[in-house]
Design a protein around this motif. Structure first.
Motif, mmCIF file in Angstrom:
data_model
loop_
_atom_site.group_PDB
_atom_site.id
_atom_site.type_symbol
_atom_site.label_atom_id
_atom_site.label_comp_id
_atom_site.label_asym_id
_atom_site.label_seq_id
_atom_site.Cartn_x
_atom_site.Cartn_y
_atom_site.Cartn_z
ATOM 1 N N THR A 189 -29.780 50.619 30.322
ATOM 2 C CA THR A 189 -28.901 51.748 30.032
ATOM 3 C C THR A 189 -27.442 51.385 30.281
ATOM 4 O O THR A 189 -27.127 50.692 31.249
ATOM 5 C CB THR A 189 -29.288 52.949 30.920
ATOM 6 O OG1 THR A 189 -30.673 53.238 30.748
ATOM 7 C CG2 THR A 189 -28.477 54.178 30.555
ATOM 8 N N ILE A 190 -26.564 51.867 29.401
ATOM 9 C CA ILE A 190 -25.117 51.759 29.609
ATOM 10 C C ILE A 190 -24.560 53.177 29.608
ATOM 11 O O ILE A 190 -24.747 53.917 28.644
ATOM 12 C CB ILE A 190 -24.439 50.924 28.506
ATOM 13 C CG1 ILE A 190 -24.945 49.480 28.543
ATOM 14 C CG2 ILE A 190 -22.916 50.963 28.664
ATOM 15 C CD1 ILE A 190 -24.440 48.624 27.392
ATOM 16 N N THR A 191 -23.922 53.552 30.695
ATOM 17 C CA THR A 191 -23.377 54.903 30.828
ATOM 18 C C THR A 191 -21.914 54.813 31.237
ATOM 19 O O THR A 191 -21.540 53.981 32.057
ATOM 20 C CB THR A 191 -24.146 55.714 31.901
ATOM 21 O OG1 THR A 191 -25.535 55.750 31.553
ATOM 22 C CG2 THR A 191 -23.628 57.146 31.976
ATOM 23 N N TYR A 192 -21.092 55.678 30.645
ATOM 24 C CA TYR A 192 -19.694 55.761 31.058
ATOM 25 C C TYR A 192 -19.239 57.210 31.062
ATOM 26 O O TYR A 192 -19.811 58.070 30.387
ATOM 27 C CB TYR A 192 -18.776 54.917 30.163
ATOM 28 C CG TYR A 192 -18.683 55.361 28.726
ATOM 29 C CD1 TYR A 192 -17.775 56.327 28.316
ATOM 30 C CD2 TYR A 192 -19.511 54.795 27.755
ATOM 31 C CE1 TYR A 192 -17.682 56.723 26.997
ATOM 32 C CE2 TYR A 192 -19.434 55.180 26.432
ATOM 33 C CZ TYR A 192 -18.519 56.141 26.057
ATOM 34 O OH TYR A 192 -18.435 56.546 24.745
ATOM 35 N N SER A 193 -18.210 57.464 31.864
ATOM 36 C CA SER A 193 -17.591 58.783 31.938
ATOM 37 C C SER A 193 -16.105 58.668 31.674
ATOM 38 O O SER A 193 -15.470 57.704 32.118
ATOM 39 C CB SER A 193 -17.776 59.415 33.330
ATOM 40 O OG SER A 193 -19.123 59.602 33.645
ATOM 41 N N LEU A 194 -15.555 59.636 30.994
ATOM 42 C CA LEU A 194 -14.115 59.810 30.884
ATOM 43 C C LEU A 194 -13.760 61.111 31.588
ATOM 44 O O LEU A 194 -14.300 62.171 31.255
ATOM 45 C CB LEU A 194 -13.680 59.889 29.420
ATOM 46 C CG LEU A 194 -13.680 58.580 28.628
ATOM 47 C CD1 LEU A 194 -13.509 58.867 27.144
ATOM 48 C CD2 LEU A 194 -12.580 57.651 29.119
ATOM 49 N N SER A 195 -12.874 61.025 32.555
ATOM 50 C CA SER A 195 -12.327 62.208 33.217
ATOM 51 C C SER A 195 -10.878 62.306 32.772
ATOM 52 O O SER A 195 -10.041 61.493 33.169
ATOM 53 C CB SER A 195 -12.421 62.076 34.740
ATOM 54 O OG SER A 195 -13.774 61.995 35.152
ATOM 55 N N VAL A 196 -10.583 63.293 31.911
ATOM 56 C CA VAL A 196 -9.280 63.330 31.231
ATOM 57 C C VAL A 196 -8.610 64.689 31.420
ATOM 58 O O VAL A 196 -9.289 65.714 31.543
ATOM 59 C CB VAL A 196 -9.437 63.025 29.728
ATOM 60 C CG1 VAL A 196 -10.192 61.722 29.522
ATOM 61 C CG2 VAL A 196 -10.144 64.150 28.992
ATOM 62 N N PRO A 197 -7.281 64.712 31.408
ATOM 63 C CA PRO A 197 -6.578 66.001 31.470
ATOM 64 C C PRO A 197 -6.889 66.837 30.234
ATOM 65 O O PRO A 197 -7.070 66.308 29.122
ATOM 66 C CB PRO A 197 -5.101 65.594 31.490
ATOM 67 C CG PRO A 197 -5.091 64.173 31.913
ATOM 68 C CD PRO A 197 -6.354 63.576 31.392
ATOM 69 N N ASP A 198 -6.927 68.134 30.431
ATOM 70 C CA ASP A 198 -7.170 69.066 29.326
ATOM 71 C C ASP A 198 -6.172 68.873 28.191
ATOM 72 O O ASP A 198 -6.500 69.053 27.015
ATOM 73 C CB ASP A 198 -7.100 70.502 29.869
ATOM 74 C CG ASP A 198 -7.205 71.535 28.771
ATOM 75 O OD1 ASP A 198 -6.172 72.132 28.409
ATOM 76 O OD2 ASP A 198 -8.315 71.740 28.250
ATOM 77 N N ALA A 199 -4.941 68.465 28.533
ATOM 78 C CA ALA A 199 -3.898 68.316 27.518
ATOM 79 C C ALA A 199 -4.261 67.291 26.452
ATOM 80 O O ALA A 199 -3.780 67.366 25.322
ATOM 81 C CB ALA A 199 -2.578 67.921 28.181
ATOM 82 N N LEU A 200 -5.108 66.332 26.795
ATOM 83 C CA LEU A 200 -5.463 65.295 25.829
ATOM 84 C C LEU A 200 -6.257 65.859 24.655
ATOM 85 O O LEU A 200 -6.192 65.311 23.540
ATOM 86 C CB LEU A 200 -6.267 64.186 26.520
ATOM 87 C CG LEU A 200 -6.639 62.984 25.650
ATOM 88 C CD1 LEU A 200 -5.388 62.263 25.150
ATOM 89 C CD2 LEU A 200 -7.541 62.021 26.411
ATOM 90 N N VAL A 201 -7.001 66.933 24.866
ATOM 91 C CA VAL A 201 -7.837 67.472 23.785
ATOM 92 C C VAL A 201 -7.340 68.839 23.291
ATOM 93 O O VAL A 201 -8.046 69.513 22.546
ATOM 94 C CB VAL A 201 -9.316 67.576 24.223
ATOM 95 C CG1 VAL A 201 -9.889 66.192 24.480
ATOM 96 C CG2 VAL A 201 -9.476 68.466 25.454
ATOM 97 N N ARG A 202 -6.141 69.239 23.707
ATOM 98 C CA ARG A 202 -5.603 70.509 23.214
ATOM 99 C C ARG A 202 -5.454 70.467 21.691
ATOM 100 O O ARG A 202 -5.076 69.457 21.114
ATOM 101 C CB ARG A 202 -4.238 70.787 23.835
ATOM 102 C CG ARG A 202 -4.313 71.304 25.249
ATOM 103 C CD ARG A 202 -2.941 71.590 25.802
ATOM 104 N NE ARG A 202 -2.970 71.732 27.254
ATOM 105 C CZ ARG A 202 -1.921 71.608 28.037
ATOM 106 N NH1 ARG A 202 -0.740 71.329 27.508
ATOM 107 N NH2 ARG A 202 -2.039 71.760 29.339
ATOM 108 N N GLY A 203 -5.748 71.594 21.071
ATOM 109 C CA GLY A 203 -5.658 71.675 19.625
ATOM 110 C C GLY A 203 -6.905 71.205 18.913
ATOM 111 O O GLY A 203 -7.007 71.335 17.695
#
Length: 355
Positions: A189-203
């Motif tokens: 298994t290969i697993t990854y997480s992205l923890s990103v600010p909400d601003a990155l996906v606004r719109g």
């Protein structure tokens, strides 16, 4: 205002605009669309700008796309982008969305952890990003034990055959995001997480944010000879089968943050998976697929690379695109994660909260 949207598997759309107050509400003014896409005829770019000028500033992307499509001359060819992509770029401009390159990304790739501790680390690290105490983070997981990870809203008894789980020496944990069950074996298994600010996906709509946050990994896979695409809502697929599934969770905070995590099948023991996962049997039968190997096509076969080489190439691809510095879980973050692993993710109350 400035907004950018990279079409998954396509080109970059850039929009600059102003917002002006009018009697009927705020409207778009001086809209200028640009990008590295292809468009014929040339003058169609001016038709796009004119179509968007005067539109309501709060118009959804679908409405903006309809205005663009209605204004395009017959025979217009748009390559690498769509009218909807233009609408999304406008929404991101108005929402003051940020771009990947606006941040100093940090990589966490540490020793194997228990399944419960992985669940806790996802929650803790994303909460730290939401609070503004941690930079946006890419975390590559190393699994310390085999497990079944079920979605936040899945029924434990409907998803997992507990007798088979015990026979195969596996545990079950519940994550904070929705979606389906993941069958985990450390070397497969290969697993990854992205923890990103909400601003990155606004719109972006909820659905669009999935493809947007994983566009980088499609590029990484292509560099390994794997032609993959995003299959809505949350699968990464190839011509020979699904190779990954994604899930998300929004967390509140001073800045807000999004947890986006993905599990990829490097290799798979399909017989064991179907023995442990009840829903797996139903999914295969529902789709008329007799073999799990035809539904899930592992990266080992498609790349011919060792698992650690696949991970290294993924990390390198991310670094080449956005920059990435080495980081680690802080002692404070780990202490909180261990507490959560014991009190929440390792508890029967949480795991069986949907019996």
């Amino acid at each position: 205002m400035h907004g950018e949207y990279k079409v998954p598997g396509g080109k970059l759309v850039v929009v600059d605009l102003d917002v002006e107050s009018a009697d009927g509400g705020d409207v778009l003014r001086d809209v200028r669309v640009a990008g590295d896409f292809f468009l014929e005829p040339d003058e169609a770019i001016l038709d796009i700008d004119r179509a968007l000028t005067g539109a309501p500033a709060d118009a959804p992307a679908e409405q903006l796309a309809a205005r663009v499509e209605a204004a395009l001359p017959p025979g217009t060819v748009m390559f690498g982008f769509t009218a909807e992509a233009v609408g999304i770029a406008v929404r991101r401009a108005v929402a003051h969305a940020t771009d990947w390159t606006d941040y100093d990304w940090q990589l966490i790739h540490e020793a194997p952890r228990s399944p419960a501790l992985h669940m806790a680390l996802d929650e803790v690290l994303t909460a730290e990003v939401a609070a503004g105490r941690r930079p946006p983070t890419l975390r590559m997981w190393e699994w310390g034990a085999p497990a079944v990870v079920i979605g936040s809203f899945q029924s434990l008894r409907n998803e997992v055959d507990m007798r088979a789980l015990e026979e195969h020496g596996m545990t079950v944990v519940r994550r904070i995001s929705g979606g389906g069950a993941m069958f985990i074996e450390p070397g497969n298994t290969i697993t990854y997480s992205l923890s990103v600010p909400d601003a990155l996906v606004r719109g972006l709509s909820f659905a669009d944010s999935y493809a947007y946050l994983d566009d980088w990994v499609l590029g990484a896979l292509e560099g390994m000879g794997v032609k993959a695409w995003y299959q809505p809502l949350n699968d990464i697929a190839t011509e020979t089968g699904k190779i990954a599934g994604a899930a998300q969770k929004r967390l509140a905070g001073a800045h807000g943050a999004v947890l986006h995590h993905v599990t990829m099948a490097y290799d798979i023991d399909a017989d064991k998976m179907l023995d442990v996962l009840r829903i797996g049997r139903e999914k295969l039968s529902d789709k008329g697929t007799k073999s799990a190997r035809k539904r899930v096509d592992p990266l080992r076969r498609q790349t011919g690379l060792p698992r650690d080489a696949v991970i290294r190439r993924m990390i390198d691809s991310f670094r080449d695109r956005y920059g990435l510095s080495e980081g680690s879980v802080t002692p404070e973050e780990m202490a909180r994660a261990r507490e959560l692993a014991a009190e929440k993710f390792g508890s029967e109350e949480w795991t069986a909260r949907v019996p």
